[in-house]
Scaffold this motif. Structure first.
Motif, PDB file in Angstrom:
ATOM      1  N   THR A 238       0.844  -1.187   0.000  1.00 53.75           N
ATOM      2  CA  THR A 238       0.000   0.000   0.000  1.00 53.75           C
ATOM      3  C   THR A 238       0.881   1.238   0.000  1.00 53.75           C
ATOM      4  O   THR A 238       2.017   1.208   0.454  1.00 53.75           O
ATOM      5  CB  THR A 238      -0.913   0.043   1.241  1.00 53.75           C
ATOM      6  N   ALA A 239       0.358   2.334  -0.525  1.00 52.93           N
ATOM      7  CA  ALA A 239       1.066   3.607  -0.497  1.00 52.93           C
ATOM      8  C   ALA A 239       0.452   4.467   0.594  1.00 52.93           C
ATOM      9  O   ALA A 239      -0.754   4.682   0.624  1.00 52.93           O
ATOM     10  CB  ALA A 239       0.950   4.314  -1.852  1.00 52.93           C
ATOM     11  N   THR A 240       1.255   4.942   1.515  1.00 50.41           N
ATOM     12  CA  THR A 240       0.756   5.765   2.594  1.00 50.41           C
ATOM     13  C   THR A 240       0.512   7.176   2.095  1.00 50.41           C
ATOM     14  O   THR A 240       0.829   7.517   0.963  1.00 50.41           O
ATOM     15  CB  THR A 240       1.768   5.786   3.754  1.00 50.41           C
ATOM     16  N   VAL A 241      -0.037   8.029   2.962  1.00 51.47           N
ATOM     17  CA  VAL A 241      -0.322   9.409   2.565  1.00 51.47           C
ATOM     18  C   VAL A 241       0.943  10.171   2.210  1.00 51.47           C
ATOM     19  O   VAL A 241       0.903  11.186   1.529  1.00 51.47           O
ATOM     20  CB  VAL A 241      -1.091  10.153   3.677  1.00 51.47           C
TER      21      VAL A 241
ATOM     22  N   ASP B  55     -13.694  -5.333  16.391  1.00 50.30           N
ATOM     23  CA  ASP B  55     -13.427  -4.098  15.654  1.00 50.30           C
ATOM     24  C   ASP B  55     -13.000  -4.459  14.233  1.00 50.30           C
ATOM     25  O   ASP B  55     -12.133  -5.317  14.036  1.00 50.30           O
ATOM     26  CB  ASP B  55     -12.326  -3.279  16.335  1.00 50.30           C
ATOM     27  N   VAL B  56     -13.608  -3.802  13.243  1.00 54.73           N
ATOM     28  CA  VAL B  56     -13.316  -4.061  11.833  1.00 54.73           C
ATOM     29  C   VAL B  56     -12.878  -2.757  11.172  1.00 54.73           C
ATOM     30  O   VAL B  56     -13.578  -1.738  11.266  1.00 54.73           O
ATOM     31  CB  VAL B  56     -14.544  -4.636  11.088  1.00 54.73           C
ATOM     32  N   ARG B  57     -11.733  -2.799  10.497  1.00 58.01           N
ATOM     33  CA  ARG B  57     -11.230  -1.618   9.784  1.00 58.01           C
ATOM     34  C   ARG B  57     -10.829  -2.007   8.366  1.00 58.01           C
ATOM     35  O   ARG B  57     -10.438  -3.162   8.101  1.00 58.01           O
ATOM     36  CB  ARG B  57     -10.020  -1.011  10.503  1.00 58.01           C
ATOM     37  N   LEU B  58     -10.923  -1.041   7.474  1.00 60.75           N
ATOM     38  CA  LEU B  58     -10.516  -1.249   6.078  1.00 60.75           C
ATOM     39  C   LEU B  58      -9.096  -0.727   5.916  1.00 60.75           C
ATOM     40  O   LEU B  58      -8.824   0.463   6.073  1.00 60.75           O
ATOM     41  CB  LEU B  58     -11.473  -0.501   5.136  1.00 60.75           C
ATOM     42  N   LEU B  59      -8.163  -1.638   5.585  1.00 50.42           N
ATOM     43  CA  LEU B  59      -6.745  -1.267   5.515  1.00 50.42           C
ATOM     44  C   LEU B  59      -6.350  -0.632   4.185  1.00 50.42           C
ATOM     45  O   LEU B  59      -5.374   0.108   4.126  1.00 50.42           O
ATOM     46  CB  LEU B  59      -5.874  -2.505   5.767  1.00 50.42           C
ATOM     47  N   ASN B  60      -7.075  -0.949   3.128  1.00 53.60           N
ATOM     48  CA  ASN B  60      -6.677  -0.431   1.812  1.00 53.60           C
ATOM     49  C   ASN B  60      -7.667   0.615   1.296  1.00 53.60           C
ATOM     50  O   ASN B  60      -8.025   0.629   0.123  1.00 53.60           O
ATOM     51  CB  ASN B  60      -6.499  -1.561   0.799  1.00 53.60           C
ATOM     52  N   PHE B  61      -8.106   1.500   2.204  1.00 54.00           N
ATOM     53  CA  PHE B  61      -8.900   2.648   1.779  1.00 54.00           C
ATOM     54  C   PHE B  61      -7.939   3.598   1.066  1.00 54.00           C
ATOM     55  O   PHE B  61      -7.075   4.208   1.677  1.00 54.00           O
ATOM     56  CB  PHE B  61      -9.537   3.339   2.993  1.00 54.00           C
TER      57      PHE B  61
ATOM     58  N   SER C  98      -7.397   6.788   8.267  1.00 52.29           N
ATOM     59  CA  SER C  98      -8.605   7.218   8.978  1.00 52.29           C
ATOM     60  C   SER C  98      -9.883   6.828   8.256  1.00 52.29           C
ATOM     61  O   SER C  98     -10.979   6.968   8.812  1.00 52.29           O
ATOM     62  CB  SER C  98      -8.589   8.742   9.175  1.00 52.29           C
ATOM     63  N   GLU C  99      -9.761   6.360   6.987  1.00 52.78           N
ATOM     64  CA  GLU C  99     -10.915   5.954   6.163  1.00 52.78           C
ATOM     65  C   GLU C  99     -11.889   7.112   5.916  1.00 52.78           C
ATOM     66  O   GLU C  99     -13.073   6.901   5.659  1.00 52.78           O
ATOM     67  CB  GLU C  99     -11.666   4.784   6.803  1.00 52.78           C
TER      68      GLU C  99
ATOM     69  N   TYR D  29     -16.896  14.245   0.190  1.00 54.76           N
ATOM     70  CA  TYR D  29     -16.113  13.187   0.844  1.00 54.76           C
ATOM     71  C   TYR D  29     -15.909  12.042  -0.135  1.00 54.76           C
ATOM     72  O   TYR D  29     -16.860  11.595  -0.786  1.00 54.76           O
ATOM     73  CB  TYR D  29     -16.815  12.691   2.109  1.00 54.76           C
ATOM     74  N   LEU D  30     -14.686  11.581  -0.229  1.00 53.41           N
ATOM     75  CA  LEU D  30     -14.347  10.537  -1.187  1.00 53.41           C
ATOM     76  C   LEU D  30     -14.591   9.159  -0.600  1.00 53.41           C
ATOM     77  O   LEU D  30     -14.625   8.975   0.618  1.00 53.41           O
ATOM     78  CB  LEU D  30     -12.875  10.669  -1.597  1.00 53.41           C
ATOM     79  N   LYS D  31     -14.753   8.187  -1.509  1.00 49.04           N
ATOM     80  CA  LYS D  31     -14.896   6.794  -1.119  1.00 49.04           C
ATOM     81  C   LYS D  31     -13.658   6.021  -1.557  1.00 49.04           C
ATOM     82  O   LYS D  31     -12.883   6.489  -2.395  1.00 49.04           O
ATOM     83  CB  LYS D  31     -16.157   6.191  -1.750  1.00 49.04           C
ATOM     84  N   SER D  32     -13.498   4.849  -0.982  1.00 49.68           N
ATOM     85  CA  SER D  32     -12.329   4.033  -1.319  1.00 49.68           C
ATOM     86  C   SER D  32     -12.285   3.734  -2.813  1.00 49.68           C
ATOM     87  O   SER D  32     -13.313   3.431  -3.427  1.00 49.68           O
ATOM     88  CB  SER D  32     -12.367   2.722  -0.527  1.00 49.68           C
ATOM     89  N   ASN D  33     -11.097   3.859  -3.378  1.00 49.23           N
ATOM     90  CA  ASN D  33     -10.819   3.609  -4.799  1.00 49.23           C
ATOM     91  C   ASN D  33     -11.314   4.721  -5.724  1.00 49.23           C
ATOM     92  O   ASN D  33     -11.308   4.544  -6.940  1.00 49.23           O
ATOM     93  CB  ASN D  33     -11.395   2.258  -5.254  1.00 49.23           C
ATOM     94  N   ASP D  34     -11.726   5.851  -5.165  1.00 48.52           N
ATOM     95  CA  ASP D  34     -12.063   6.999  -6.007  1.00 48.52           C
ATOM     96  C   ASP D  34     -10.815   7.500  -6.727  1.00 48.52           C
ATOM     97  O   ASP D  34      -9.703   7.438  -6.195  1.00 48.52           O
ATOM     98  CB  ASP D  34     -12.639   8.141  -5.163  1.00 48.52           C
TER      99      ASP D  34
END
Length: 271
Positions: free
Chosen positions: A91-94, A150-156, A174-175, A227-232
């Motif tokens: 993954t590429a970080t911010v 707890d469930v989080r999306l890692l590749n947002f 932060s998703e 607000y953007l969504k994942s993979n936008d």
């Protein structure tokens, strides 16, 4: 002699009129360019409500990477459910640096393989629904007492391309990210970027949707696309002037100007 002075005076008046006219043209052109170059140009002070779209939770899809953690009053019993976050993905970080994330990868059938519980269908569900489903399974099968899941999306992630300083794909821990924040991560729109025509590409139910955003208008602040969504994917189009600069005619403009200048000088000297 008097005629010469009169001609010089007329010439100066004529030159002054041309200079004033030129400055007026530059002034009006600058005002037009200012509108195209500024975010929310002339937008009034007000309250813009986009909160109705802020917390809309997306459903999970194939190839999503999930982090699922389980805790309970019995820590040792809960640990057996926290040992299988082993699937790795780049993954590429911010900051643009590639990193390695591990978690539960949603496979082609829309399932994940969870310890003890086996395969769990998660595609088409929200994170909250997956959280509640796993909690119910752990409770009903009496595997844990009062489990907390707890469930989080890692590749947002969102992609920012086109006329920005640093085009890249950014993973957002932060998703949650707005279109302005995404542009900020990419170093902002360059002077050649067209703020009036920013393209947003989004996948909805397997279909690609293309929507154009005008970032000079305050309407974006209350838009469902703020607000953007994942993979936008955000694409900033170049201004027409930038396209003209890249055209095949551009290299010949200095040559043409030189020829015109030489012609004027020749006519003046041989009069």
């Amino acid at each position: 002699m008097k005629n010469i002075k009169s001609n010089n005076l007329d010439f100066r008046k004529l030159s002054l009129r041309h200079i004033v006219g030129f400055l007026c043209v530059v002034l009006f052109a600058s005002c037009g360019n200012m509108k195209k170059s500024t975010y929310f140009y002339e937008a009034p002070d007000s309250i813009y409500n986009s909160s109705q779209f802020e917390n809309l939770e997306d459903t999970l899809n194939e190839n999503d990477l999930l982090s699922i953690s389980v805790s309970s009053v019995n820590k040792e019993a809960a640990d057996m459910f926290n040992t299988s976050n082993q699937v790795g993905a780049s993954t590429a970080t911010v900051s643009g640096v590639l990193g390695q994330a591990s978690g539960y990868l949603v496979d082609k059938t829309g399932n994940i393989r969870f310890p003890i519980l086996g395969e769990i269908k998660v595609e088409g569900k929200t994170k909250q629904e997956v959280r509640d489903h796993i909690t119910t399974m752990l409770t009903e099968q009496k595997l844990l007492l009062n489990p907390v899941v707890d469930v989080r999306l890692l590749n947002f992630r969102v992609s920012v391309l086109g006329e920005v300083l640093r085009p890249n794909v950014f993973t957002v821990p932060s998703e949650k990210i707005s279109v302005l924040e995404a542009l900020g991560l990419a170093g902002d729109i360059t002077i050649y970027g067209n703020k009036e025509r920013v393209s947003l590409i989004r996948e909805v139910d397997g279909n690609k949707i293309l929507h154009h955003l005008d970032l000079t208008s305050s309407e974006i602040l209350s838009s469902q696309y703020f607000y953007l969504k994942s993979n936008d994917v955000i694409y900033v189009e170049p201004r027409p002037s930038k396209v003209a600069e890249a055209s095949v005619l551009r290299p010949w403009i200095p040559v043409a100007l030189s020829i015109v200048s030489l012609g004027i000088i020749t006519i003046v000297n041989f009069r």
